[in-house]
Design a protein around this motif. Sequence first.
Motif, short mmCIF file in Angstrom:
data_model
loop_
_atom_site.label_atom_id
_atom_site.label_comp_id
_atom_site.label_asym_id
_atom_site.label_seq_id
_atom_site.Cartn_x
_atom_site.Cartn_y
_atom_site.Cartn_z
N THR A 32 0.90 -1.30 0.08
CA THR A 32 0.00 0.14 -0.01
C THR A 32 1.11 1.18 0.00
O THR A 32 0.66 2.23 -0.95
N VAL A 35 2.30 1.91 -3.67
CA VAL A 35 1.62 2.48 -4.37
C VAL A 35 1.51 3.80 -4.23
O VAL A 35 1.42 4.82 -5.07
N ASN A 75 2.05 -0.30 -18.79
CA ASN A 75 1.84 -1.60 -17.91
C ASN A 75 3.47 -1.96 -17.78
O ASN A 75 3.95 -2.17 -19.02
N ASN A 130 4.63 -5.96 -11.99
CA ASN A 130 3.33 -5.68 -11.00
C ASN A 130 2.72 -4.26 -11.11
O ASN A 130 1.64 -4.24 -10.77
N SER A 156 -1.35 1.41 -9.99
CA SER A 156 -1.94 0.16 -9.37
C SER A 156 -1.19 -0.84 -9.30
O SER A 156 0.02 -0.95 -10.18
N LEU A 157 -1.30 -1.87 -8.48
CA LEU A 157 -0.50 -3.16 -8.60
C LEU A 157 -1.31 -4.49 -9.13
O LEU A 157 -2.49 -4.39 -8.83
N GLN A 158 -0.73 -5.38 -9.84
CA GLN A 158 -1.54 -6.59 -10.41
C GLN A 158 -0.59 -7.42 -10.23
O GLN A 158 0.56 -7.54 -10.09
N ASN A 159 -1.35 -8.66 -9.92
CA ASN A 159 -0.73 -10.19 -9.84
C ASN A 159 0.33 -10.08 -8.74
O ASN A 159 1.66 -10.77 -8.88
N THR A 177 -2.80 -14.46 -4.15
CA THR A 177 -2.83 -13.09 -4.97
C THR A 177 -3.38 -11.96 -4.03
O THR A 177 -4.29 -12.29 -3.45
N PRO A 179 -5.42 -8.77 -3.02
CA PRO A 179 -6.40 -7.99 -4.24
C PRO A 179 -5.81 -6.69 -4.77
O PRO A 179 -4.72 -6.26 -4.21
N SER A 180 -6.27 -6.18 -5.88
CA SER A 180 -5.79 -5.35 -6.51
C SER A 180 -5.65 -3.99 -5.20
O SER A 180 -6.71 -3.64 -4.78
N LEU A 182 -4.69 0.58 -5.51
CA LEU A 182 -4.30 1.72 -6.41
C LEU A 182 -4.19 2.80 -5.43
O LEU A 182 -4.72 3.17 -4.40
#
Length: 195
Positions: A32, A35, A75, A130, A156-159, A177, A179-180, A182
């Motif tokens: 967190t 981000v 990305n 990510n 945001s973060l992914q995966n 994993t 949760p997303s 942002l």
Amino acid sequence: MVEMTIVSTLLFALVLGFVDFGFAFFQWNAATKAVQVGARLASISDPIAPQISTAGPTATPGAPVAAGSFAYVCNGATSTCTCTGAYCVAGVWSAANFNRIYYGDDGVCGPVAGSRPGMCDFYSFLQPANVVVTYTATGLGYQTRAGGPVPTITVSLQNVPFHFFFLQGLMGFADITMPSMLSTVTGEDLKSTSP
């Protein structure tokens, strides 16, 4: 002795489970913060898609760029920027500008005295793949700035997986994993030389 073996096995698993879930909570907080830092750095750094500086022209200097004029999605997994909107210019990826957000001023993960930290300085498990940075025209403008858009920036973060040590090794618990997450900010001067 048999009862002690059964009880100690359960107690051992319970204690190590608390340790692992405590570490997972630490990872969530660190991600967190990463981000939030990434969004702040993106708002004061040169855009990953340099063509944003000419996107969404205005008739009056400092006037708002119409909402929906552009939306660049950069990305880290593909090292590309794609764009939608009326004023899109073919997406160009600036690795140097992405690295300034991801690594900070020093260009490496890990704190270095006297340099501005990047996203990976706050969460060491984070990988460039990510990270997703989105620049969107939302109808904002600066009266005192002669040209250029004022995008809304979302990092945001992914995966990103939670990493487990004890539970994974002892009980075959697989990584989960996250949760997303942002953080969204308004672009400021979009310069790498800003404080």
